[in-house]
Motif scaffolding. Structure first.
Motif, short mmCIF file in Angstrom:
data_model
loop_
_atom_site.label_atom_id
_atom_site.label_comp_id
_atom_site.label_asym_id
_atom_site.label_seq_id
_atom_site.Cartn_x
_atom_site.Cartn_y
_atom_site.Cartn_z
N VAL A 10 48.67 28.22 45.89
CA VAL A 10 48.20 28.17 44.50
C VAL A 10 48.72 26.87 43.90
CG1 VAL A 10 48.27 29.26 42.25
CG2 VAL A 10 48.24 30.67 44.30
N ASN A 11 47.81 26.00 43.48
CA ASN A 11 48.22 24.74 42.86
C ASN A 11 48.53 24.93 41.38
OD1 ASN A 11 48.05 23.20 45.20
ND2 ASN A 11 45.86 22.86 44.90
N THR A 12 47.60 25.48 40.63
CA THR A 12 47.81 25.73 39.21
C THR A 12 47.04 26.97 38.78
OG1 THR A 12 45.93 24.37 38.55
CG2 THR A 12 48.07 23.28 38.61
N ILE A 13 47.55 27.60 37.75
CA ILE A 13 46.85 28.69 37.09
C ILE A 13 46.91 28.40 35.60
CG2 ILE A 13 46.84 31.15 36.57
CD1 ILE A 13 48.02 31.68 39.27
N GLY A 14 45.77 28.40 34.94
CA GLY A 14 45.72 28.08 33.52
C GLY A 14 46.33 29.17 32.66
N SER A 15 46.37 28.91 31.37
CA SER A 15 47.02 29.84 30.45
C SER A 15 46.29 31.18 30.35
CB SER A 15 47.13 29.21 29.06
OG SER A 15 45.82 28.94 28.57
N SER A 16 44.99 31.21 30.61
CA SER A 16 44.28 32.48 30.55
C SER A 16 43.78 32.89 31.93
CB SER A 16 43.11 32.39 29.57
OG SER A 16 42.16 31.46 30.07
N GLY A 17 44.38 32.34 32.97
CA GLY A 17 43.96 32.65 34.32
C GLY A 17 44.65 33.88 34.87
N VAL A 18 44.05 34.46 35.90
CA VAL A 18 44.61 35.63 36.56
C VAL A 18 44.62 35.37 38.05
CG1 VAL A 18 44.23 38.07 37.08
CG2 VAL A 18 43.81 37.21 34.79
N PHE A 19 45.75 35.69 38.70
CA PHE A 19 45.85 35.57 40.15
C PHE A 19 46.35 36.90 40.69
CE2 PHE A 19 48.51 34.79 43.88
CZ PHE A 19 47.58 34.20 44.71
N HIS A 20 45.58 37.50 41.56
CA HIS A 20 46.02 38.75 42.15
C HIS A 20 45.62 38.77 43.62
CE1 HIS A 20 42.14 40.84 42.60
NE2 HIS A 20 41.79 40.16 41.54
N VAL A 21 46.43 39.46 44.41
CA VAL A 21 46.14 39.64 45.82
C VAL A 21 46.25 41.13 46.09
CG1 VAL A 21 46.88 39.15 48.17
CG2 VAL A 21 47.04 37.38 46.43
N GLY A 22 45.22 41.70 46.65
CA GLY A 22 45.26 43.13 46.96
C GLY A 22 44.43 43.94 45.99
N ASP A 23 44.73 45.23 45.95
CA ASP A 23 43.97 46.15 45.11
C ASP A 23 44.31 45.93 43.63
OD1 ASP A 23 43.02 47.19 47.43
OD2 ASP A 23 44.44 48.85 47.49
N VAL A 24 43.31 46.10 42.79
CA VAL A 24 43.51 45.95 41.35
C VAL A 24 42.57 46.91 40.63
CG1 VAL A 24 41.84 44.08 41.10
CG2 VAL A 24 43.69 44.26 39.48
N PHE A 25 43.06 47.48 39.55
CA PHE A 25 42.24 48.40 38.76
C PHE A 25 41.57 47.67 37.60
CE2 PHE A 25 41.91 51.54 35.25
CZ PHE A 25 40.94 52.33 35.82
N ILE A 26 42.36 46.90 36.84
CA ILE A 26 41.82 46.16 35.70
C ILE A 26 42.37 44.74 35.72
CG2 ILE A 26 41.80 45.96 33.18
CD1 ILE A 26 42.05 48.97 33.01
N VAL A 27 41.49 43.77 35.57
CA VAL A 27 41.87 42.37 35.39
C VAL A 27 41.38 41.97 34.01
CG1 VAL A 27 41.63 40.03 36.23
CG2 VAL A 27 41.75 41.91 37.84
N SER A 28 42.31 41.57 33.16
CA SER A 28 41.93 41.31 31.78
C SER A 28 42.59 40.04 31.25
CB SER A 28 42.34 42.51 30.92
OG SER A 28 41.96 42.31 29.59
N PRO A 29 42.04 38.88 31.57
CA PRO A 29 42.60 37.65 30.99
C PRO A 29 42.20 37.54 29.52
CG PRO A 29 40.69 37.13 32.30
CD PRO A 29 40.95 38.61 32.47
#
Length: 73
Positions: A10-29
């Motif tokens: 991962v080089n950069t993630i912005g202020s409203s970015g989301v990074f997840h690996v694996g199972d996820v129920f809700i992603v809410s940036p």
């Protein structure tokens, strides 16, 4: 479903970015922004020639809150 994940870079993630690996129920940036720009703004490219001899950005914003970010889980 479980997954096998190899190497991750991962080089950069912005202020409203989301990074997840694996199972996820809700992603809410979430982000809220207000931008005012005058003449000659937001120009991109090589070899630009922008002439803004007279530029005025007049802002009349009577709102107290434009984008309310409330109860974000």
């Amino acid at each position: 479903m479980p997954a096998i994940v190899g190497a991750i870079k991962v080089n950069t993630i912005g202020s409203s970015g989301v990074f997840h690996v694996g199972d996820v129920f809700i992603v809410s940036p979430t982000s809220a922004i207000r931008t005012f720009a005058g003449g000659g703004s937001f120009n991109t490219g090589d070899g630009l020639n922008v002439n803004s001899n007279y530029s005025v950005t007049t802002v009349n914003d009577s709102d107290i809150a434009d984008q309310n970010v409330v109860a974000n889980i």
